[in-house]
Design a protein around this motif. Structure first.
Motif, PDB file in Angstrom:
ATOM      1  N   ALA A   1       0.833  -1.205   0.000  1.00 42.79           N
ATOM      2  CA  ALA A   1       0.000   0.000   0.000  1.00 42.79           C
ATOM      3  C   ALA A   1       0.866   1.252   0.000  1.00 42.79           C
ATOM      4  O   ALA A   1       0.600   2.205  -0.739  1.00 42.79           O
ATOM      5  N   ARG A   2       1.920   1.251   0.793  1.00 42.73           N
ATOM      6  CA  ARG A   2       2.835   2.399   0.844  1.00 42.73           C
ATOM      7  C   ARG A   2       3.465   2.629  -0.540  1.00 42.73           C
ATOM      8  O   ARG A   2       3.558   3.764  -1.020  1.00 42.73           O
ATOM      9  N   ARG A   3       3.885   1.552  -1.204  1.00 44.30           N
ATOM     10  CA  ARG A   3       4.461   1.645  -2.545  1.00 44.30           C
ATOM     11  C   ARG A   3       3.453   2.265  -3.515  1.00 44.30           C
ATOM     12  O   ARG A   3       3.790   3.159  -4.296  1.00 44.30           O
ATOM     13  N   MET A   4       2.192   1.799  -3.457  1.00 45.05           N
ATOM     14  CA  MET A   4       1.157   2.327  -4.353  1.00 45.05           C
ATOM     15  C   MET A   4       0.915   3.810  -4.106  1.00 45.05           C
ATOM     16  O   MET A   4       0.836   4.602  -5.056  1.00 45.05           O
TER      17      MET A   4
ATOM     18  N   GLU B   1      -7.832   2.349   6.285  1.00 48.30           N
ATOM     19  CA  GLU B   1      -8.839   2.448   5.229  1.00 48.30           C
ATOM     20  C   GLU B   1      -8.354   1.880   3.894  1.00 48.30           C
ATOM     21  O   GLU B   1      -9.155   1.528   3.032  1.00 48.30           O
ATOM     22  N   HIS B   2      -7.050   1.779   3.721  1.00 48.28           N
ATOM     23  CA  HIS B   2      -6.453   1.338   2.459  1.00 48.28           C
ATOM     24  C   HIS B   2      -6.672  -0.142   2.162  1.00 48.28           C
ATOM     25  O   HIS B   2      -6.573  -0.572   1.021  1.00 48.28           O
TER      26      HIS B   2
ATOM     27  N   ALA C   1      -5.076   1.225  -3.044  1.00 47.96           N
ATOM     28  CA  ALA C   1      -4.786   1.447  -1.623  1.00 47.96           C
ATOM     29  C   ALA C   1      -5.402   2.716  -1.052  1.00 47.96           C
ATOM     30  O   ALA C   1      -4.898   3.278  -0.093  1.00 47.96           O
ATOM     31  N   TYR C   2      -6.527   3.176  -1.648  1.00 49.02           N
ATOM     32  CA  TYR C   2      -7.207   4.322  -1.042  1.00 49.02           C
ATOM     33  C   TYR C   2      -8.702   4.246  -1.308  1.00 49.02           C
ATOM     34  O   TYR C   2      -9.148   3.589  -2.237  1.00 49.02           O
ATOM     35  N   GLY C   3      -9.458   4.929  -0.454  1.00 50.81           N
ATOM     36  CA  GLY C   3     -10.901   5.033  -0.620  1.00 50.81           C
ATOM     37  C   GLY C   3     -11.304   6.495  -0.576  1.00 50.81           C
ATOM     38  O   GLY C   3     -11.130   7.155   0.445  1.00 50.81           O
TER      39      GLY C   3
ATOM     40  N   ALA D   1     -11.507   9.001   4.561  1.00 43.12           N
ATOM     41  CA  ALA D   1     -10.351   9.864   4.799  1.00 43.12           C
ATOM     42  C   ALA D   1      -9.469   9.990   3.562  1.00 43.12           C
ATOM     43  O   ALA D   1      -8.747  10.978   3.407  1.00 43.12           O
ATOM     44  N   GLY D   2      -9.539   9.027   2.659  1.00 40.93           N
ATOM     45  CA  GLY D   2      -8.757   9.080   1.431  1.00 40.93           C
ATOM     46  C   GLY D   2      -9.081  10.289   0.567  1.00 40.93           C
ATOM     47  O   GLY D   2      -8.279  10.681  -0.278  1.00 40.93           O
ATOM     48  N   ALA D   3     -10.236  10.920   0.793  1.00 40.98           N
ATOM     49  CA  ALA D   3     -10.577  12.142   0.058  1.00 40.98           C
ATOM     50  C   ALA D   3      -9.547  13.233   0.328  1.00 40.98           C
ATOM     51  O   ALA D   3      -9.338  14.118  -0.506  1.00 40.98           O
TER      52      ALA D   3
END
Length: 193
Positions: free
Chosen positions: A90-93, A143-144, A150-152, A156-158
């Motif tokens: 997820a961090r890489r993405m 949330e990822h 890896a985000y929504g 909070a990904g907004a």
């Protein structure tokens, strides 16, 4: 017409409920392995069709049933960014998405005994430039997990997204305007749109 959603996604269920639809959920157990050389658009189209057809076959669906399936992926430079396998992935993405524009593709596929209807929708999403601390903060929320790229964006990904061009609901996992069109083509009564 009975509507079956071939997905366990809580976001897709929520979006369909938001437009007043009643449906049963029968998740598809599909192999979502990407094929060599497959473009992200071809990938989501193939997976959405596979999910709908598997559920229809499992149910031996009669004429009074419509099966709706969808698949969403994040596309960076023609490469599928599926659900992360772990936090490091997820961090890489998220580092790859930082400060860039990528595409979110969702294929919507409707199956009935009388025919199949599909559409693929693409939305451009531009991320803010993310610091390592910002990425760490987002990963700490959790949330990822279970989200393409890896985000929504619906949570909070907004806060990671600077701009979108196209369907907001597509980025969440189901482009509603186009889904209504697919459902109507399948003979499902849908209000609005």
């Amino acid at each position: 017409m009975t509507l079956i959603l071939a997905s366990s996604s809580p976001r897709r269920r929520q979006l369909l409920h938001s437009i007043g639809l009643e449906f049963d959920v029968v998740p598809a157990d599909a192999d979502e392995t990407e094929l060599a050389g497959e473009s992200p658009v071809d990938y989501v189209g193939r997976i959405a069709a596979l999910k709908a057809r598997l559920v229809a076959e499992r149910l031996d669906a009669p004429q009074s049933v419509a099966v709706l399936a969808a698949d969403t992926t994040v596309d960076v430079d023609g490469s599928v960014q599926a659900k992360p396998v772990d936090d490091a992935d997820a961090r890489r993405m998220l580092r790859r998405l930082s400060g860039r524009t990528h595409q979110v593709h969702t294929a919507v596929f409707g199956w009935t005994s009388g025919g199949e209807h599909s559409v693929t929708v693409t939305t451009d999403v531009t991320f803010a430039r993310l610091s390592d601390d910002g990425i760490g903060w987002y990963l700490s929320i959790g949330e990822h997990r279970d989200k393409a790229g890896a985000y929504g964006m619906q949570g909070a990904g907004a806060a990671l997204v600077r701009r979108i061009e196209g369907s907001p609901s597509n980025v969440i996992g189901l482009p509603l305007v186009e889904t209504i069109g697919v459902l109507r083509a399948c003979g499902v009564a849908v209000a609005g749109g």
